[in-house]
Write an enzyme that holds these catalytic residues in place. Structure first.
Site, mmCIF file in Angstrom:
data_model
loop_
_atom_site.group_PDB
_atom_site.id
_atom_site.type_symbol
_atom_site.label_atom_id
_atom_site.label_comp_id
_atom_site.label_asym_id
_atom_site.label_seq_id
_atom_site.Cartn_x
_atom_site.Cartn_y
_atom_site.Cartn_z
ATOM 1 N N SER A 46 -19.917 -46.747 17.935
ATOM 2 C CA SER A 46 -20.720 -45.577 18.328
ATOM 3 C C SER A 46 -20.077 -44.298 17.820
ATOM 4 O O SER A 46 -20.763 -43.316 17.509
ATOM 5 C CB SER A 46 -20.843 -45.503 19.858
ATOM 6 N N THR A 50 -36.984 5.050 10.829
ATOM 7 C CA THR A 50 -35.625 4.708 11.226
ATOM 8 C C THR A 50 -35.440 5.191 12.650
ATOM 9 O O THR A 50 -35.919 6.261 13.016
ATOM 10 C CB THR A 50 -34.590 5.365 10.295
ATOM 11 N N HIS A 51 -34.761 4.380 13.471
ATOM 12 C CA HIS A 51 -34.651 4.658 14.909
ATOM 13 C C HIS A 51 -36.024 4.718 15.578
ATOM 14 O O HIS A 51 -36.204 5.388 16.601
ATOM 15 C CB HIS A 51 -33.911 5.980 15.173
ATOM 16 N N SER A 101 -56.559 -11.361 27.283
ATOM 17 C CA SER A 101 -56.369 -11.032 28.687
ATOM 18 C C SER A 101 -57.380 -11.768 29.547
ATOM 19 O O SER A 101 -58.536 -11.946 29.143
ATOM 20 C CB SER A 101 -56.508 -9.521 28.902
#
Length: 463
Positions: free
Chosen positions: A136, A183-184, A314
């Protein structure tokens, strides 16, 4: 099990009641009773690999003169049926079992021995014959490598290639679209949608490269190390011949491990592969989240694109459509991250000559490969290939983006540029309109400098 529904089997510990119609024997039944933990079983690819291993081992034992041809043929025939998935219900043992995976190795030995005995017309022993020249402790590590290699080649890499191809095709279709860069999560200089998607494509390409880089180590097989790495009870040629025959069977470049002690006691290659799968998951999560942001809205969000409407979003808000495919992708990625933690913990569990968390490593590694491959195809076909672009809305964002003033910096300087941007934003006007009032630049000069398309040139460098 009713009193009429079982038979008595015996092993070294005594008698065991086994379901009457089960192909397995006492050791499998003991494991079923000892480990009612999760209901999780070894995946199909792992059982497939076990069948391959047992068949190849019988062939090698015959070649070495250790097994009669008729018995070897019966074992190979039975092992082929296991490899092909004909007896999946005969592998009932939980993943959370003995750390070596001995229970599952014996499960395979017992099932194959029963099938081979029926074919041969005489007793085939699970240990003495099916498990000949094996333990094994080398079978399970070998099965991890073989099943993972097959899964990578057959499932993951083709799916990632398809995803990359789909991204590249969509990028070509949208190359004319200039959008606001961010960006950010804040407005930045413009980029072409094709450039944004080229970043995704590059991530996927590098992910494929990372996985391929692991394959030479995944091709090294533990088979031949037997119990502790010394190869006890196996012919000295067994490991080398086994790997060569497995390579012939699969068309993959398997080799015998140069150091069985490493291959039995550690799972460093599984940890390495899992780490690369984690990188791919991180890439897919980034791509999925970009799509979610771009699709957000349709009124109060970015609404740059519309993903295909696949299902109502939904149970209470009529008409709502959600980005279900990117959401599914992010959940797959989270699962892969968690699997990687388990595999890493499992990888350090090599106590002296044997790793003792092999089953959980096998399960999590194969799951990660499978779900990453499957969800990559779904992402390609049900999200990226079919999204539409709201070009009018995107263009309006670009025209009103005060950050375009950055292009004027070399001409008018940063300080004046900041004043123009601030005023343009405050008054809801374009940079060009304000710059005409605050600089000596002509409309033609401003059109030339502030052309959004020209501002997107560069960023991709071909070798």
């Amino acid at each position: 099990m009713s009193e009429q529904g079982y038979r008595i089997e015996r092993d070294s510990l005594g008698e065991v009641k086994v379901p009457a119609d089960a192909l397995y024997g006492a050791q499998t039944q003991r494991a079923v009773e000892n480990f009612p933990v999760s209901g999780l079983r070894f995946p199909r690819q792992f059982i497939r690999a076990l069948g391959m291993i047992k068949g190849v081992a019988a062939a090698v034992n015959q070649d070495l003169g250790l097994m009669e041809p008729d018995m070897a043929a019966a074992i190979q025939e039975a092992a082929k049926e296991v490899e092909e998935g004909q007896w999946e219900d005969q592998f009932p043992i939980d993943i959370f079992q003995t750390g070596s995976g001995t229970s599952t190795n014996m499960n395979a030995n017992e099932v194959i021995a029963t099938l081979a005995s029926r074919k041969l017309g005489r007793k085939v022993h699970p240990n003495d014959h099916v498990n000949m020249s094996q333990s094994s402790n080398d079978v399970i590590p070998t099965a991890i490598h073989v099943s993972a290699y097959l899964s990578v080649e057959e499932t993951l890499l083709p799916a990632l290639a398809h995803l990359k191809e789909t991204i590249d095709k969509k990028a070509a279709e949208t190359d004319h679209v200039v959008k606001t860069g961010r960006t950010h999560l804040m407005d930045a200089m413009p980029v072409r949608m094709s450039q944004e998607m080229s970043g995704w494509s590059s991530q996927i390409a590098h992910g494929m490269d990372r996985v391929r880089a692991v394959l030479p180590r995944l091709a090294l097989l533990a088979q031949g190390g037997t119990a502790v790495g010394t190869g006890i009870n196996a012919h000295p040629e067994f490991g080398r011949r086994f790997a060569a025959k497995m390579a012939e069977r699969t068309g993959l470049p398997f080799e015998t491990s140069p150091n069985y002690f490493e291959s039995l006691s550690s799972q460093d290659t599984a940890v390495e592969l899992s780490g690369q799968l984690k990188v791919i998951a991180a890439s897919l999560m980034k791509i999925a989240n970009d799509l979610r942001w771009m699709n957000s809205g349709p009124i109060a969000g970015l609404a740059e694109i519309a993903l295909p409407a696949l299902q109502p979003g939904s149970s209470i808000m009529p008409g709502k459509i959600n980005p279900v495919i990117p959401e599914a992708v992010t959940m797959v990625c989270a699962q892969v991250f968690g699997n990687d933690v388990s595999i890493t913990v499992g990888g350090q569990a090599g106590n002296f000559q044997l790793n003792v968390m092999l089953p959980v490593i096998a399960h999590n590694l194969l799951e990660s490969i499978k779900i990453l491959g499957n969800v990559s195809r779904i992402l390609a076909d049900k999200a990226i290939a079919g999204f539409t672009v709201n070009e009018e809305r995107i263009a309006s964002f670009v025209d009103r983006n005060p950050i375009l003033v950055t292009a004027l910096n070399p001409v008018i300087g940063y300080e004046l540029g900041a004043k123009i941007a601030k005023r343009a934003y405050a008054e809801g006007r374009t940079v060009k309109e304000v710059a005409l009032e605050m600089t000596d630049l002509t409309p033609e000069e401003l059109d030339e400098i502030l052309d959004p398309r020209k501002l997107t040139e560069g960023g991709i460098h071909k070798a």
